[in-house]
Design an enzyme around this catalytic site. Structure first.
Site, short mmCIF file in Angstrom:
data_model
loop_
_atom_site.label_atom_id
_atom_site.label_comp_id
_atom_site.label_asym_id
_atom_site.label_seq_id
_atom_site.Cartn_x
_atom_site.Cartn_y
_atom_site.Cartn_z
CG ASP A 177 36.17 53.72 67.06
OD1 ASP A 177 35.85 54.13 65.94
OD2 ASP A 177 35.72 52.66 67.54
CG HIS A 208 39.02 53.00 63.88
ND1 HIS A 208 38.00 52.17 64.27
CD2 HIS A 208 40.14 52.50 64.47
CE1 HIS A 208 38.47 51.21 65.05
NE2 HIS A 208 39.76 51.41 65.20
#
Length: 506
Positions: free
Chosen positions: A315, A349
């Site tokens: 993430d 991300h």
């Protein structure tokens, strides 16, 4: 003619000898890094070509092309003075910048977890034995995890101690959820709640309180490895998505150092600190493959120094936070002064501010970093429900693949809204190489809030290089300026502007 000759000679003299180098500014000892034998210095960058000379008590001890340096080989309880000189591209050396003085700590006892019955066989559960060693550690002492794989459940550190994982040593998180009980007071995705404990814990959370735990170092050449995605799924199955513990959790802590380790396989976010001050994370290799597996999350905390780290995550690599919607807005504890330098982001991300930023985020510096194909690149994100602010963000001297500002997200947007929309303002992006970006999406995509009183405002892009055919999008913004923003062939990118005023590109 004489004037022309004089100017020509002056030009040759200047070109040959070069301008004087500039003395470095804002030298300080990174919080939490003073020990009995070492301290880590950080300072402000002077110029891209500088080499820095580190002075200890007036004598040079080393050079570096980074803006940080570990001063080692010191003696306990002794006062030292350090200063930095800068050498420019033509070899000119500056005067020393303002010196910083510090006193090393006492040298406490060094104890090893095997002396308390721990076994590094990769099978034995060592929670009680390792915790006994931690509890027995005297002030400024060190607890050693030696070579071997030491399985453990939740551990709780205390002030003025070091947890050191030696080369070849692995502190391995148990795969059993019961080993992270009882639940502790925590915050996750902006909400205060009870969660499983983490593998390593320090402090007690209190959004109105002072710092409960201080002067901790977690360091070494070894590995901290959690239970990974499998443990995370087991925690979710028993108590839901937001119940998961982290790998390292700091609550109301002050002056903490994390240094040198490989840190991997968290069941959730990897390193998370809340209501804390003076956290230094350096020379770490952070790897996460878990769902929602952020690398490092400063949350309602001040004075973070993050440098010489590498990130490969499931993430956000780094996510700077300060609570969510009315709760975070009402608690009102911002995150401020976050410096991220000399880091490498290979997968994840984004290098992110938000999405939980309702208590406010300010004074963030990202400098001399390299990012691979991150999903959203360098990103600032929130929703109109958040409240709070993000302001005074500088991103400079970086190689990135994307810059994005989001004002609407399709995740983590449950709950009531704060009383007013957020404010995004005062962002600077300078000397950034975006030439390796793909053209599938806009390379620079910035979006403010539609509320006329809360538009994104005061954004500067300067000396940005883009791939040929790059697109730039600006929505719902005010006073956005692009100066010397060009593609590799020297042309301007394609600009698309919507509901934006005072936006210029030269």
């Amino acid at each position: 003619m004489k004037n022309h000759i004089f100017l020509f000679v002056l030009f040759l003299h200047t070109a040959t000898l070069g301008y004087a180098a500039t003395a470095p500014k804002r030298l300080l000892v990174a919080p939490g890094t003073i020990s009995a034998t070492s301290a880590t210095l950080v300072w402000e960058k002077t110029a891209a070509s500088d080499i820095y000379h580190v002075m200890l008590n007036g004598k040079e001890i080393g050079t570096t092309n980074k803006t940080n340096y570990i001063v080692a080989g010191l003696s306990p309880l002794k006062t030292y003075s350090c200063a930095i000189k800068a050498e420019n591209a033509v070899g000119k050396l500056s005067a020393a910048g303002k010196a910083v003085k510090f006193t090393t700590t006492p040298q406490g006892k060094v104890i090893t977890v095997t002396d308390f019955g721990a076994k590094g066989d990769g099978v034995t559960l060592n929670t009680k034995a390792i915790q006994k060693a931690i509890d027995a550690c005297d002030e400024y002492g060190t607890v050693i995890i030696p070579e071997g794989t030491f399985v453990s459940g939740a551990l709780f550190l205390k002030s003025r101690m070091t947890l050191q994982i030696n080369k070849g040593g692995i502190l391995k998180g148990s795969a059993n959820t019961e080993d992270y009980e009882p639940f502790i007071n925590n915050r996750f995705e902006g909400w205060e709640m009870k969660t499983y404990a983490s593998l390593i814990n320090a402090g007690t959370m209190d959004n109105k309180g002072d710092y409960t735990t201080s002067q901790i170092s977690i360091k070494g050449e070894g590995t901290i490895s959690g239970g990974g995605g499998a443990l995370g799924k087991a925690m979710i199955a028993k108590h839901g998505m937001r119940s998961r513990g982290r790998l390292i959790m700091l609550l109301n802590c002050k002056d903490v150092e994390l240094q040198g380790l490989q840190i991997k396989d968290s069941p959730c976010w990897t390193i998370h600190y809340i209501y804390s001050k003076g956290i230094t994370c350096h020379d770490l290799n952070i790897v996460s493959t878990a769902h929602n597996g952020d690398g490092l999350d400063p949350d309602s905390s001040d004075d973070s120094y993050i440098f010489n780290c590498s990130f490969s995550t499931g993430d956000d690599c780094i996510a700077i936070k300060s609570g969510k919607n009315p709760e975070g807005y009402t608690i009102g504890r911002p995150t401020s002064n976050v410096q991220i330098t000399h880091c490498d982001f290979t997968r994840g991300h984004g290098i992110s501010i938000g999405s939980e930023m309702s208590g406010g985020v300010s004074d963030v510096l990202v400098r001399d970093c390299t990012a691979g194909a991150l999903l959203h690149g360098m990103q600032i994100k929130g929703t109109k429900e958040r409240g709070g602010y993000v302001k005074n963000v500088t991103v400079t001297d970086c190689q990135l693949l994307k810059i994005t500002i989001f004002s609407a997200l399709n995740y983590n947007n449950d709950g009531a809204a704060a009383p007013e929309p957020p404010g995004f303002e005062n962002f600077k992006f300078a000397n950034i190489d975006l030439t390796k970006a793909t053209l599938k999406d806009p390379v620079i995509n910035i979006n403010g809030f539609k509320d006329a009183m809360h538009k994104l405002k005061n954004v500067r892009f300067n000396k940005i290089t883009l791939p040929v055919g790059a697109k730039v999008v600006v929505n719902d913004a005010q006073n956005v300026r692009f100066v010397n923003v060009k593609t590799l062939n020297g042309n301007k990118p394609e600009y698309t502007l919507s509901n934006s005023t005072e936006t210029t590109y030269q």
